[in-house]
Design a protein around this motif. Structure first.
Motif, PDB file in Angstrom:
ATOM      1  N   SER A 160       0.830  -1.208   0.000  1.00  0.00           N
ATOM      2  CA  SER A 160       0.000   0.000   0.000  1.00  0.00           C
ATOM      3  C   SER A 160       0.866   1.261   0.000  1.00  0.00           C
ATOM      4  O   SER A 160       0.598   2.214  -0.735  1.00  0.00           O
ATOM      5  CB  SER A 160      -0.929  -0.017   1.215  1.00  0.00           C
ATOM      6  N   HIS A 161       1.922   1.263   0.792  1.00  0.00           N
ATOM      7  CA  HIS A 161       2.832   2.416   0.818  1.00  0.00           C
ATOM      8  C   HIS A 161       3.648   2.491  -0.472  1.00  0.00           C
ATOM      9  O   HIS A 161       3.964   3.590  -0.939  1.00  0.00           O
ATOM     10  CB  HIS A 161       3.729   2.361   2.057  1.00  0.00           C
ATOM     11  N   LEU A 162       3.970   1.345  -1.048  1.00  0.00           N
ATOM     12  CA  LEU A 162       4.668   1.349  -2.337  1.00  0.00           C
ATOM     13  C   LEU A 162       3.784   1.944  -3.425  1.00  0.00           C
ATOM     14  O   LEU A 162       4.280   2.657  -4.306  1.00  0.00           O
ATOM     15  CB  LEU A 162       5.102  -0.072  -2.718  1.00  0.00           C
ATOM     16  N   GLU A 163       2.487   1.679  -3.364  1.00  0.00           N
ATOM     17  CA  GLU A 163       1.571   2.260  -4.354  1.00  0.00           C
ATOM     18  C   GLU A 163       1.538   3.788  -4.239  1.00  0.00           C
ATOM     19  O   GLU A 163       1.564   4.484  -5.253  1.00  0.00           O
ATOM     20  CB  GLU A 163       0.168   1.681  -4.176  1.00  0.00           C
ATOM     21  N   LYS A 164       1.493   4.288  -3.025  1.00  0.00           N
ATOM     22  CA  LYS A 164       1.497   5.747  -2.841  1.00  0.00           C
ATOM     23  C   LYS A 164       2.820   6.329  -3.348  1.00  0.00           C
ATOM     24  O   LYS A 164       2.836   7.344  -4.054  1.00  0.00           O
ATOM     25  CB  LYS A 164       1.278   6.105  -1.373  1.00  0.00           C
ATOM     26  N   ALA A 165       3.922   5.663  -3.001  1.00  0.00           N
ATOM     27  CA  ALA A 165       5.229   6.123  -3.470  1.00  0.00           C
ATOM     28  C   ALA A 165       5.301   6.069  -4.990  1.00  0.00           C
ATOM     29  O   ALA A 165       5.902   6.944  -5.624  1.00  0.00           O
ATOM     30  CB  ALA A 165       6.338   5.268  -2.854  1.00  0.00           C
ATOM     31  N   HIS A 166       4.668   5.068  -5.589  1.00  0.00           N
ATOM     32  CA  HIS A 166       4.677   4.947  -7.051  1.00  0.00           C
ATOM     33  C   HIS A 166       4.038   6.157  -7.710  1.00  0.00           C
ATOM     34  O   HIS A 166       4.576   6.720  -8.663  1.00  0.00           O
ATOM     35  CB  HIS A 166       3.950   3.668  -7.488  1.00  0.00           C
ATOM     36  N   ILE A 167       2.897   6.561  -7.196  1.00  0.00           N
ATOM     37  CA  ILE A 167       2.200   7.726  -7.767  1.00  0.00           C
ATOM     38  C   ILE A 167       3.101   8.956  -7.678  1.00  0.00           C
ATOM     39  O   ILE A 167       3.183   9.747  -8.617  1.00  0.00           O
ATOM     40  CB  ILE A 167       0.862   7.971  -7.043  1.00  0.00           C
ATOM     41  N   LEU A 168       3.810   9.088  -6.569  1.00  0.00           N
ATOM     42  CA  LEU A 168       4.688  10.247  -6.371  1.00  0.00           C
ATOM     43  C   LEU A 168       5.946  10.180  -7.228  1.00  0.00           C
ATOM     44  O   LEU A 168       6.421  11.204  -7.719  1.00  0.00           O
ATOM     45  CB  LEU A 168       5.073  10.355  -4.897  1.00  0.00           C
ATOM     46  N   GLY A 169       6.502   8.990  -7.413  1.00  0.00           N
ATOM     47  CA  GLY A 169       7.810   8.865  -8.057  1.00  0.00           C
ATOM     48  C   GLY A 169       7.811   8.482  -9.511  1.00  0.00           C
ATOM     49  O   GLY A 169       8.869   8.478 -10.142  1.00  0.00           O
ATOM     50  N   GLN A 170       6.643   8.209 -10.088  1.00  0.00           N
ATOM     51  CA  GLN A 170       6.624   7.650 -11.437  1.00  0.00           C
ATOM     52  C   GLN A 170       7.100   8.609 -12.525  1.00  0.00           C
ATOM     53  O   GLN A 170       7.395   8.184 -13.634  1.00  0.00           O
ATOM     54  CB  GLN A 170       5.233   7.136 -11.771  1.00  0.00           C
ATOM     55  N   ARG A 171       7.202   9.871 -12.242  1.00  0.00           N
ATOM     56  CA  ARG A 171       7.676  10.824 -13.256  1.00  0.00           C
ATOM     57  C   ARG A 171       9.201  10.862 -13.344  1.00  0.00           C
ATOM     58  O   ARG A 171       9.756  11.565 -14.185  1.00  0.00           O
ATOM     59  CB  ARG A 171       7.177  12.230 -12.930  1.00  0.00           C
ATOM     60  N   ASN A 172       9.865  10.129 -12.452  1.00  0.00           N
ATOM     61  CA  ASN A 172      11.328  10.143 -12.375  1.00  0.00           C
ATOM     62  C   ASN A 172      11.846   8.717 -12.497  1.00  0.00           C
ATOM     63  O   ASN A 172      11.515   7.857 -11.673  1.00  0.00           O
ATOM     64  CB  ASN A 172      11.770  10.761 -11.052  1.00  0.00           C
ATOM     65  N   ALA A 173      12.674   8.464 -13.509  1.00  0.00           N
ATOM     66  CA  ALA A 173      13.063   7.101 -13.871  1.00  0.00           C
ATOM     67  C   ALA A 173      13.703   6.306 -12.729  1.00  0.00           C
ATOM     68  O   ALA A 173      13.336   5.151 -12.509  1.00  0.00           O
ATOM     69  CB  ALA A 173      13.997   7.136 -15.077  1.00  0.00           C
ATOM     70  N   ILE A 174      14.637   6.871 -12.012  1.00  0.00           N
ATOM     71  CA  ILE A 174      15.336   6.089 -10.988  1.00  0.00           C
ATOM     72  C   ILE A 174      14.428   5.756  -9.801  1.00  0.00           C
ATOM     73  O   ILE A 174      14.309   4.580  -9.438  1.00  0.00           O
ATOM     74  CB  ILE A 174      16.646   6.780 -10.554  1.00  0.00           C
ATOM     75  N   PRO A 175      13.740   6.740  -9.187  1.00  0.00           N
ATOM     76  CA  PRO A 175      12.824   6.368  -8.109  1.00  0.00           C
ATOM     77  C   PRO A 175      11.716   5.420  -8.585  1.00  0.00           C
ATOM     78  O   PRO A 175      11.324   4.504  -7.861  1.00  0.00           O
ATOM     79  CB  PRO A 175      12.228   7.701  -7.654  1.00  0.00           C
ATOM     80  N   HIS A 176      11.245   5.621  -9.793  1.00  0.00           N
ATOM     81  CA  HIS A 176      10.201   4.778 -10.364  1.00  0.00           C
ATOM     82  C   HIS A 176      10.684   3.328 -10.459  1.00  0.00           C
ATOM     83  O   HIS A 176       9.979   2.386 -10.075  1.00  0.00           O
ATOM     84  CB  HIS A 176       9.835   5.330 -11.744  1.00  0.00           C
ATOM     85  N   THR A 177      11.889   3.140 -10.939  1.00  0.00           N
ATOM     86  CA  THR A 177      12.460   1.807 -11.076  1.00  0.00           C
ATOM     87  C   THR A 177      12.678   1.161  -9.709  1.00  0.00           C
ATOM     88  O   THR A 177      12.357  -0.018  -9.509  1.00  0.00           O
ATOM     89  CB  THR A 177      13.783   1.873 -11.869  1.00  0.00           C
ATOM     90  N   ILE A 178      13.200   1.918  -8.764  1.00  0.00           N
ATOM     91  CA  ILE A 178      13.411   1.398  -7.406  1.00  0.00           C
ATOM     92  C   ILE A 178      12.086   0.953  -6.800  1.00  0.00           C
ATOM     93  O   ILE A 178      11.992  -0.104  -6.168  1.00  0.00           O
ATOM     94  CB  ILE A 178      14.105   2.460  -6.528  1.00  0.00           C
ATOM     95  N   ASN A 179      11.057   1.739  -7.008  1.00  0.00           N
ATOM     96  CA  ASN A 179       9.734   1.411  -6.493  1.00  0.00           C
ATOM     97  C   ASN A 179       9.248   0.072  -7.056  1.00  0.00           C
ATOM     98  O   ASN A 179       8.753  -0.780  -6.310  1.00  0.00           O
ATOM     99  CB  ASN A 179       8.769   2.548  -6.823  1.00  0.00           C
ATOM    100  N   HIS A 180       9.390  -0.120  -8.369  1.00  0.00           N
ATOM    101  CA  HIS A 180       8.950  -1.379  -8.965  1.00  0.00           C
ATOM    102  C   HIS A 180       9.794  -2.557  -8.484  1.00  0.00           C
ATOM    103  O   HIS A 180       9.277  -3.672  -8.348  1.00  0.00           O
ATOM    104  CB  HIS A 180       8.934  -1.302 -10.489  1.00  0.00           C
ATOM    105  N   TRP A 181      11.064  -2.344  -8.205  1.00  0.00           N
ATOM    106  CA  TRP A 181      11.916  -3.400  -7.653  1.00  0.00           C
ATOM    107  C   TRP A 181      11.341  -3.877  -6.310  1.00  0.00           C
ATOM    108  O   TRP A 181      11.233  -5.078  -6.054  1.00  0.00           O
ATOM    109  CB  TRP A 181      13.350  -2.894  -7.497  1.00  0.00           C
ATOM    110  N   TRP A 182      10.929  -2.917  -5.473  1.00  0.00           N
ATOM    111  CA  TRP A 182      10.362  -3.286  -4.176  1.00  0.00           C
ATOM    112  C   TRP A 182       8.986  -3.933  -4.336  1.00  0.00           C
ATOM    113  O   TRP A 182       8.625  -4.845  -3.579  1.00  0.00           O
ATOM    114  CB  TRP A 182      10.323  -2.078  -3.241  1.00  0.00           C
ATOM    115  N   MET A 183       8.209  -3.516  -5.321  1.00  0.00           N
ATOM    116  CA  MET A 183       6.933  -4.184  -5.596  1.00  0.00           C
ATOM    117  C   MET A 183       7.180  -5.630  -6.013  1.00  0.00           C
ATOM    118  O   MET A 183       6.444  -6.543  -5.601  1.00  0.00           O
ATOM    119  CB  MET A 183       6.146  -3.435  -6.669  1.00  0.00           C
TER     120      MET A 183
END
Length: 119
Positions: free
Chosen positions: A30-53
């Motif tokens: 659930s927290h990863l989903e919120k972080a995803h919405i916030l970070g998806q416009r930036n390639a590195i945070p977006h990729t890190i988020n999907h790694w944790w998902m």
């Protein structure tokens, strides 16, 4: 990454990681989903988020999530770099990769504070 977005993204990721280590997979996701919405416009945070998902999907032994996250990890950086991230998308395999979703009011307020578009 916008400093306001970065601060809240990092907070959500930190909470998600703590929950992951406590084996609270659903709460972590659930927290990863919120972080995803916030970070998806930036390639590195977006990729890190999907790694944790992906890591959560593996822990849950959720084949659909694992496959979905592997696909996302292969294409996620390109979408962010091209500005093609669908706003509001929560990043899980239960949502299409390019499907925009409504943004919750709390996240919308963060984008407004950061002077970023919410559409």
């Amino acid at each position: 990454m916008n400093p306001i977005i970065k601060e809240i993204f990092e907070k959500e990721m930190r909470i998600a990681k703590e929950l992951y280590l406590s084996k609270k997979w659903e709460e972590a996701f659930s927290h990863l989903e919120k972080a995803h919405i916030l970070g998806q416009r930036n390639a590195i945070p977006h990729t890190i988020n999907h790694w944790w998902m992906l890591k959560v999907g593996i822990r849950k032994k959720d084949g659909k999530e694992i496959r979905g996250q592997i696909i996302r990890l292969l294409v996620v950086g390109i979408g962010s770099l091209l500005g093609r991230a669908p706003i509001g998308n929560t990043g899980g395999s239960n949502v299409g990769i390019m499907t925009p979703l409504p943004i919750s009011s709390d996240i919308a307020q963060i984008f407004i504070k950061a002077n970023l578009p919410i559409r």
